[in-house]
Scaffold this active site. Structure first.
Site, mmCIF file in Angstrom:
data_model
loop_
_atom_site.group_PDB
_atom_site.id
_atom_site.type_symbol
_atom_site.label_atom_id
_atom_site.label_comp_id
_atom_site.label_asym_id
_atom_site.label_seq_id
_atom_site.Cartn_x
_atom_site.Cartn_y
_atom_site.Cartn_z
ATOM 1 N N ARG A 15 0.847 -1.196 0.000
ATOM 2 C CA ARG A 15 0.000 0.000 0.000
ATOM 3 C C ARG A 15 0.883 1.248 0.000
ATOM 4 O O ARG A 15 2.089 1.175 0.222
ATOM 5 C CB ARG A 15 -0.907 0.007 1.245
ATOM 6 C CG ARG A 15 -1.998 -1.022 1.205
ATOM 7 C CD ARG A 15 -2.736 -1.109 2.525
ATOM 8 N NE ARG A 15 -1.904 -1.687 3.577
ATOM 9 C CZ ARG A 15 -2.269 -1.812 4.843
ATOM 10 N NH1 ARG A 15 -3.459 -1.388 5.229
ATOM 11 N NH2 ARG A 15 -1.465 -2.355 5.733
ATOM 12 N N LYS A 75 1.863 1.834 7.299
ATOM 13 C CA LYS A 75 2.196 1.055 8.487
ATOM 14 C C LYS A 75 3.079 1.851 9.435
ATOM 15 O O LYS A 75 3.636 2.895 9.086
ATOM 16 C CB LYS A 75 2.920 -0.241 8.091
ATOM 17 C CG LYS A 75 2.024 -1.281 7.459
ATOM 18 C CD LYS A 75 0.743 -1.554 8.232
ATOM 19 C CE LYS A 75 0.951 -2.371 9.485
ATOM 20 N NZ LYS A 75 -0.357 -2.624 10.191
ATOM 21 N N TYR A 94 -0.753 4.330 10.628
ATOM 22 C CA TYR A 94 -1.107 3.366 11.672
ATOM 23 C C TYR A 94 0.099 3.195 12.583
ATOM 24 O O TYR A 94 1.231 3.070 12.105
ATOM 25 C CB TYR A 94 -1.461 2.003 11.061
ATOM 26 C CG TYR A 94 -2.766 1.988 10.321
ATOM 27 C CD1 TYR A 94 -3.973 2.142 11.000
ATOM 28 C CD2 TYR A 94 -2.817 1.806 8.943
ATOM 29 C CE1 TYR A 94 -5.184 2.128 10.322
ATOM 30 C CE2 TYR A 94 -4.019 1.784 8.259
ATOM 31 C CZ TYR A 94 -5.200 1.945 8.960
ATOM 32 O OH TYR A 94 -6.396 1.936 8.292
ATOM 33 N N HIS A 96 -0.357 1.440 16.211
ATOM 34 C CA HIS A 96 -0.593 0.257 17.055
ATOM 35 C C HIS A 96 0.465 0.160 18.160
ATOM 36 O O HIS A 96 1.231 -0.807 18.236
ATOM 37 C CB HIS A 96 -0.617 -1.021 16.206
ATOM 38 C CG HIS A 96 -1.697 -0.996 15.166
ATOM 39 N ND1 HIS A 96 -3.040 -1.016 15.480
ATOM 40 C CD2 HIS A 96 -1.653 -0.899 13.808
ATOM 41 C CE1 HIS A 96 -3.760 -0.962 14.380
ATOM 42 N NE2 HIS A 96 -2.948 -0.870 13.347
ATOM 43 N N ASP A 270 -2.728 -7.263 15.270
ATOM 44 C CA ASP A 270 -2.036 -5.962 15.298
ATOM 45 C C ASP A 270 -2.179 -5.284 16.655
ATOM 46 O O ASP A 270 -1.453 -4.341 16.959
ATOM 47 C CB ASP A 270 -2.531 -5.035 14.163
ATOM 48 C CG ASP A 270 -4.015 -4.785 14.225
ATOM 49 O OD1 ASP A 270 -4.718 -5.461 14.998
ATOM 50 O OD2 ASP A 270 -4.490 -3.894 13.491
#
Ligand code: NAD
Length: 379
Positions: A15, A75, A94, A96, A270
């Site tokens: 991506r 990510k 993201y 996490h 995740d």
């Protein structure tokens, strides 16, 4: 603002943070965009499309991290990327952080402003930047689960939909939110018998209303889960406690009671995963077997369908990217509590309570952090 889009470096991650049409929107608003060469190629987006949209192409991630005011990624930044972050630089991606102490500590040390897609909220109480990827991961889960049930990866040799005269597989979905609902939709479409477990009675009502009696719903208790996992051919983990590590709903003892060759697809990996036996895997080595149960625990499932995912992600992130670029960090954050909820780390401080609690670290509110000077750099 100068916005930078590096090429993703996580294993098999195809991506990209911005599509050419998102770049064109930013350029039309007077911003400059730097895109690392071939950053979009995995999603079928060539450098020429980015140039046509008004971006400048650069060769190295180093140049992007050195020059950009805001980095837009997909990510979490890996160690080599974290080492390039600068104090005051915005990174929007993201993160996490709850299950990742090393990353949390390094982002604190970087003094950068780290906004996590997964904790941005919406007026309806949802997580609008997690939703599109949860939709993708949820829809992929029965697809990969069906493959894992085949003999070659170690599965019990069961066809999800069965055939006339032979029963369909039992699919148990833990968590009936976005990804769980989409997983149930596809599993049902493939002909499986589907049961969804959730602890929120409203979620169970919504599922029943949506699917009618086609999907069974069960209230989440320890004993209900212990009973139902024994029946599963395919167990899909799709729970979320926003910002926090996933609750370990399936213990190792429960895994031992599952049918040999059954499959666990732990989408919630995740956030640490909702099975005690889950550990993160990658697209290049997605499965492993514990006690005869095949585990698929890929942390970036949507990367497998990069093109669909890139466009779905951009549809959701672009308004926030534009707000940050147009108004600047402080004005954009003070105008929008939902964007402010995305702030996880700012100027050396954690600003997301569940992340701090997961690691036993201190935190302050986003409002306070945005109005106080940066912490002195440590280490
Ligand atoms: N692996 C991947 O590539 C990938 C991709 C996208 C999303 N995800 C992850 O999938 C997870 C689910 O995301 P989502 O958007 O579907 O979340 P969501 O908030 O829409 O749904 C989560 C559901 O879990 C339920 N839940 C919480 N605690 C529970 C418990 N103890 N028992 C039963 N149900 C419980 C909630 O009530 C809610 O309905 C998240 O961890 C998300 O980060 C992973």
């Amino acid at each position: 603002m100068l916005i930078g889009v590096p090429k993703e470096i996580k294993d098999n991650e195809f991506r990209v943070g911005l599509t050419p049409s998102s770049v064109a929107e930013l350029v039309q608003s007077g911003h400059k965009v730097l895109v690392q060469t071939t950053a979009g190629i995995g999603s079928g987006l060539g450098d020429d499309e980015y140039v046509a949209a008004g971006a400048a192409i650069v060769n190295s991630p180093g140049e992007i991290f050195e020059r950009a005011d805001m980095i837009v990624k997909v990510k979490e930044p890996l160690a080599s990327e974290r080492s390039m972050l600068r104090p005051g630089q915005i990174i929007f991606t993201y993160l996490h952080l709850a299950p990742d102490l090393e990353q949390t500590k390094e982002l604190i040390a970087s003094q950068a402003t780290c906004i996590a897609y997964e904790t941005v909220t919406s007026p309806s109480g949802g997580l609008p930047l997690l939703t599109p990827m949860s939709e993708v991961a949820g829809r992929l889960a029965p697809q990969v689960g069906a493959h894992c049930l085949e003999k070659e990866p170690g599965g019990r040799g069961v066809l999800l939909g069965g055939v006339p005269g032979v029963p369909a597989a039992e699919v148990i979905v833990l968590g009936g939110g976005v990804s769980g609902t989409h997983a149930a939709t596809i599993a049902l479409g493939m002909g499986a018998n589907v049961t969804v477990v959730d602890r929120n009675p409203e979620a169970l009502r919504r599922l029943e209303f949506h699917f009618g009696t086609g999907v069974r719903t069960i209230y989440s208790t320890r004993s209900a889960i212990a009973e139902i996992v024994k029946r599963a051919d395919l167990l899909i983990g799709a729970v979320l406690v926003p910002g926090a590590a996933a609750p370990k709903l399936v213990t190792r003892e429960m895994v031992r009671t599952m049918k040999p060759g059954a499959v666990i697809v732990d989408i919630a990996i995740d956030q640490g995963g909702c099975c005690e036996t889950s550990r993160p895997t990658t697209h290049s080595d997605p499965t492993y077997v514990v006690d005869g149960i095949v585990h698929y625990c890929v942390t970036n499932m949507p990367g497998a369908v990069a093109r669909t995912s890139t466009f779905a992600l951009n549809n959701a992130t672009l308004p926030f990217v534009l707000a940050l670029a147009d108004k600047g960090l402080k004005a954009a954050m003070s105008a929008d509590v939902h964007l402010r909820n995305g702030l996880n780390v700012h100027a050396g401080r954690i600003t997301c309570k569940p992340v701090a609690e997961a690691h036993g670290l201190e935190w302050i509110t986003a409002e306070a952090a945005l109005n106080t000077p940066a912490m002195a750099k440590v280490g």
